[in-house]
Design a protein around this motif. Structure first.
Motif, PDB file in Angstrom:
ATOM      1  N   THR A   1       0.830  -1.203   0.000  1.00 19.39           N
ATOM      2  CA  THR A   1       0.000   0.000   0.000  1.00 19.39           C
ATOM      3  C   THR A   1       0.864   1.253   0.000  1.00 19.39           C
ATOM      4  N   ASP A   2       1.920   1.249   0.789  1.00 23.49           N
ATOM      5  CA  ASP A   2       2.833   2.386   0.856  1.00 23.49           C
ATOM      6  C   ASP A   2       3.443   2.656  -0.515  1.00 23.49           C
ATOM      7  N   TYR A   3       3.922   1.617  -1.176  1.00 22.68           N
ATOM      8  CA  TYR A   3       4.521   1.778  -2.496  1.00 22.68           C
ATOM      9  C   TYR A   3       3.487   2.234  -3.518  1.00 22.68           C
ATOM     10  N   GLY A   4       2.265   1.741  -3.395  1.00 17.36           N
ATOM     11  CA  GLY A   4       1.202   2.174  -4.292  1.00 17.36           C
ATOM     12  C   GLY A   4       0.894   3.650  -4.132  1.00 17.36           C
ATOM     13  N   LEU A   5       0.830   4.112  -2.897  1.00 16.64           N
ATOM     14  CA  LEU A   5       0.573   5.530  -2.644  1.00 16.64           C
ATOM     15  C   LEU A   5       1.731   6.400  -3.126  1.00 16.64           C
ATOM     16  N   ARG A   6       2.955   5.938  -2.928  1.00 17.38           N
ATOM     17  CA  ARG A   6       4.109   6.693  -3.415  1.00 17.38           C
ATOM     18  C   ARG A   6       4.081   6.818  -4.932  1.00 17.38           C
ATOM     19  N   THR A   7       3.691   5.735  -5.587  1.00 19.95           N
ATOM     20  CA  THR A   7       3.587   5.747  -7.043  1.00 19.95           C
ATOM     21  C   THR A   7       2.551   6.752  -7.505  1.00 19.95           C
ATOM     22  N   LEU A   8       1.385   6.751  -6.860  1.00 15.46           N
ATOM     23  CA  LEU A   8       0.330   7.692  -7.225  1.00 15.46           C
ATOM     24  C   LEU A   8       0.739   9.144  -6.967  1.00 15.46           C
ATOM     25  N   ILE A   9       1.435   9.387  -5.876  1.00 17.04           N
ATOM     26  CA  ILE A   9       1.907  10.742  -5.579  1.00 17.04           C
ATOM     27  C   ILE A   9       2.903  11.191  -6.627  1.00 17.04           C
ATOM     28  N   TYR A  10       3.830  10.296  -6.989  1.00 13.24           N
ATOM     29  CA  TYR A  10       4.831  10.638  -8.003  1.00 13.24           C
ATOM     30  C   TYR A  10       4.149  11.005  -9.318  1.00 13.24           C
ATOM     31  N   LEU A  11       3.158  10.205  -9.711  1.00 17.06           N
ATOM     32  CA  LEU A  11       2.453  10.461 -10.971  1.00 17.06           C
ATOM     33  C   LEU A  11       1.650  11.754 -10.907  1.00 17.06           C
ATOM     34  N   ALA A  12       1.088  12.052  -9.744  1.00 14.78           N
ATOM     35  CA  ALA A  12       0.297  13.271  -9.599  1.00 14.78           C
ATOM     36  C   ALA A  12       1.159  14.523  -9.720  1.00 14.78           C
ATOM     37  N   LEU A  13       2.433  14.418  -9.355  1.00 11.66           N
ATOM     38  CA  LEU A  13       3.318  15.575  -9.396  1.00 11.66           C
ATOM     39  C   LEU A  13       3.987  15.793 -10.749  1.00 11.66           C
ATOM     40  N   LEU A  14       3.793  14.856 -11.677  1.00 14.48           N
ATOM     41  CA  LEU A  14       4.386  15.005 -13.011  1.00 14.48           C
ATOM     42  C   LEU A  14       3.676  16.110 -13.778  1.00 14.48           C
ATOM     43  N   PRO A  15       4.413  16.800 -14.651  1.00 14.43           N
ATOM     44  CA  PRO A  15       3.758  17.795 -15.509  1.00 14.43           C
ATOM     45  C   PRO A  15       2.740  17.123 -16.432  1.00 14.43           C
ATOM     46  N   GLU A  16       1.755  17.866 -16.857  1.00  9.27           N
ATOM     47  CA  GLU A  16       0.688  17.357 -17.732  1.00  9.27           C
ATOM     48  C   GLU A  16       1.274  16.730 -18.992  1.00  9.27           C
ATOM     49  N   GLY A  17       0.861  15.521 -19.291  1.00 11.51           N
ATOM     50  CA  GLY A  17       1.289  14.840 -20.507  1.00 11.51           C
ATOM     51  C   GLY A  17       2.565  14.039 -20.394  1.00 11.51           C
ATOM     52  N   LYS A  18       3.289  14.159 -19.293  1.00  6.78           N
ATOM     53  CA  LYS A  18       4.526  13.405 -19.116  1.00  6.78           C
ATOM     54  C   LYS A  18       4.211  12.022 -18.577  1.00  6.78           C
ATOM     55  N   LYS A  19       4.943  11.027 -19.072  1.00  3.60           N
ATOM     56  CA  LYS A  19       4.752   9.650 -18.623  1.00  3.60           C
ATOM     57  C   LYS A  19       5.943   9.232 -17.773  1.00  3.60           C
TER      58      LYS A  19
END
Length: 66
Positions: free
Chosen positions: A7-25
């Motif tokens: 769960t911790d790793y899943g949340l970290r992944t989601l936070i990382y993705l949320a902080l990416l600029p729009e359109g970046k993968k």
């Protein structure tokens, strides 16, 4: 409240993705290096998040998840 590592790793992944600029993968290698998570664990987490339609995944050249 105590979280499992999964769960911790899943949340970290989601936070990382949320902080990416729009359109970046992001890639699994990128996130595993930032947080020190093994690629195998992160691969399983991203797969589950994709199946649940929480994130979008794209395979192949220029792929990643967002």
């Amino acid at each position: 409240m105590q979280l499992t590592r999964y769960t911790d790793y899943g949340l970290r992944t989601l936070i990382y993705l949320a902080l990416l600029p729009e359109g970046k993968k992001a890639s699994i290698d990128e996130i595993s290096q930032v947080y020190g998570i093994s690629r195998n664990n992160l691969n399983k987490i991203v797969h589950q998040l994709g199946k649940a339609n929480i994130i979008q995944t794209q395979r192949g050249k220029g792929g990643g998840f967002f």
